[in-house]
Design a protein around this motif. Structure first.
Motif, PDB file in Angstrom:
ATOM      1  N   GLY A   4       5.384  10.114  -5.735  1.00 51.98           N
ATOM      2  CA  GLY A   4       4.214  10.814  -5.594  1.00 51.98           C
ATOM      3  C   GLY A   4       3.507  11.459  -6.714  1.00 51.98           C
ATOM      4  O   GLY A   4       3.268  10.834  -7.617  1.00 51.98           O
ATOM      5  N   ARG A  37       4.807  13.823  -1.471  1.00 55.03           N
ATOM      6  CA  ARG A  37       4.894  12.337  -1.456  1.00 55.03           C
ATOM      7  C   ARG A  37       4.697  12.051   0.251  1.00 55.03           C
ATOM      8  O   ARG A  37       4.677  12.988   1.109  1.00 55.03           O
ATOM      9  N   PHE A  56      -3.932  10.763  -0.966  1.00 50.84           N
ATOM     10  CA  PHE A  56      -3.085   9.912  -0.104  1.00 50.84           C
ATOM     11  C   PHE A  56      -3.285   9.292   0.859  1.00 50.84           C
ATOM     12  O   PHE A  56      -4.315   9.883   1.868  1.00 50.84           O
TER      13      PHE A  56
END
Length: 318
Positions: free
Chosen positions: A119, A139, A47
């Motif tokens: 996510g 997420r 991420f």
């Protein structure tokens, strides 16, 4: 936590149907496009947005394996650790139900990965002894530099299981840990006690400059307000979760736990959710938010406490 006349238990107990809404994929056969901040590779999930970069390792218990904030690594990573004491993981509480080491199926064995619209979801196998499985949905939040985790524990046994969710995050042995003081006195279990000071109803632990060894140290206690913070060098981490009344903590455990190893190499920032009884086929869901923020090394305690409370309040909107 002090009990109000009415307690609203916010850990969700659900059946074995779909995961919570934050982790629900579209119907079968429909392609799912991950958020633009997600990069998938065979051995890692990344991420990246703004100052925050996170890596999740599906092959090692679906754990958060790296957190880089403002260009610096903030967690204890695999290359710095002995055994599996690295990154951030989920365990079932109380520990007396499994002893040591943690159940490998839940802690360190591979998880299956699926992409959601918000996510990624990682799912464990069923642990053969405890007869539970874990699902972790991660997420990034709409607020800058926030990670939102929804953990789900499902009971696959043919009898009731009583447990609580427990998040363990390994961080460098430095800096300060602080949290609102709850009702219970800290206990240490089989370890040496961790020294705390009190600052306006905030419990505070400063990691000693010369280390804390050779003994391993631990504290387990109740908290208030549903947050736990860590300040080290130029950053502040605030973990935000639902506050747990002391009467609903797992036996022999604490809502807030901090561990410092005797080799002076890492500390563990830990929090637990409600003690919950799951009937066969039931699951619980637990929501945790991490907020990262810049904070100068010389920031005073009053300012850090005020900032942590502000960030916790914002995180509750996610």
């Amino acid at each position: 936590m002090r009990l109000c006349p009415l307690i609203i238990v916010v850990i969700m107990i659900v059946g074995c149907g779909p995961a919570p809404s934050s982790a629900t994929s579209p119907s079968a056969g429909q392609a799912v496009t991950p958020p633009d901040y997600v990069t998938l590779s065979p051995n890692s999930i990344k991420f990246r947005r703004g100052d925050l970069t996170l890596n999740i390792n599906p092959a090692a218990g679906g754990r958060i394996s790296s957190l880089r904030f403002a260009g610096k690594e903030r967690l204890i990573t695999q290359r710095e650790a002995k055994g599996n004491n690295w990154g951030s993981v989920l365990w079932p509480s109380p520990q007396q139900s499994w002893g040591w080491p943690p159940p490998a199926t839940l802690d360190s064995k591979p998880y299956q990965v699926s992409v959601t619209e918000t996510g990624v979801r990682l799912s464990s196998e069923i642990d053969p002894e405890l007869r539970v499985s874990f699902t972790k949905h991660y997420r990034l939040g709409d607020i800058a530099n926030t990670l939102v985790a929804t953990y789900r524990i499902t009971n696959h046994a043919d009898q009731a299981v009583t447990l609580a969710p427990w998040e363990i995050t390994r961080l460098p042995a430095a800096g300060a840990v602080f949290f609102p003081t709850g009702e219970t006195e800290p206990v240490k279990g089989q370890f040496a006690s961790l020294p705390l000071t009190a600052v306006d109803n905030i419990s505070w632990f400063d990691y000693p400059a010369n280390g804390i060894g050779p003994d391993n140290h631990k504290l387990m206690t109740d908290g208030e307000e549903g947050w736990l913070a860590y300040h080290n060098s130029d950053w502040l981490l605030v973990k935000v979760f639902d506050d747990v009344p002391s009467q609903l903590m797992a036996p022999g455990e604490g809502e807030i736990e901090v561990y410092a190893n005797g080799e002076n190499t890492y500390i563990e920032l830990e929090q637990q959710g409600f003690l919950t009884t799951l009937m066969p086929g039931q699951a619980l869901a637990w929501h945790v938010v991490w907020v990262c923020d810049r904070a100068a090394p010389n920031t005073d305690r009053t300012t850090l406490i005020k900032r942590a409370r502000t960030l916790a309040g914002r995180a509750r909107t996610l």
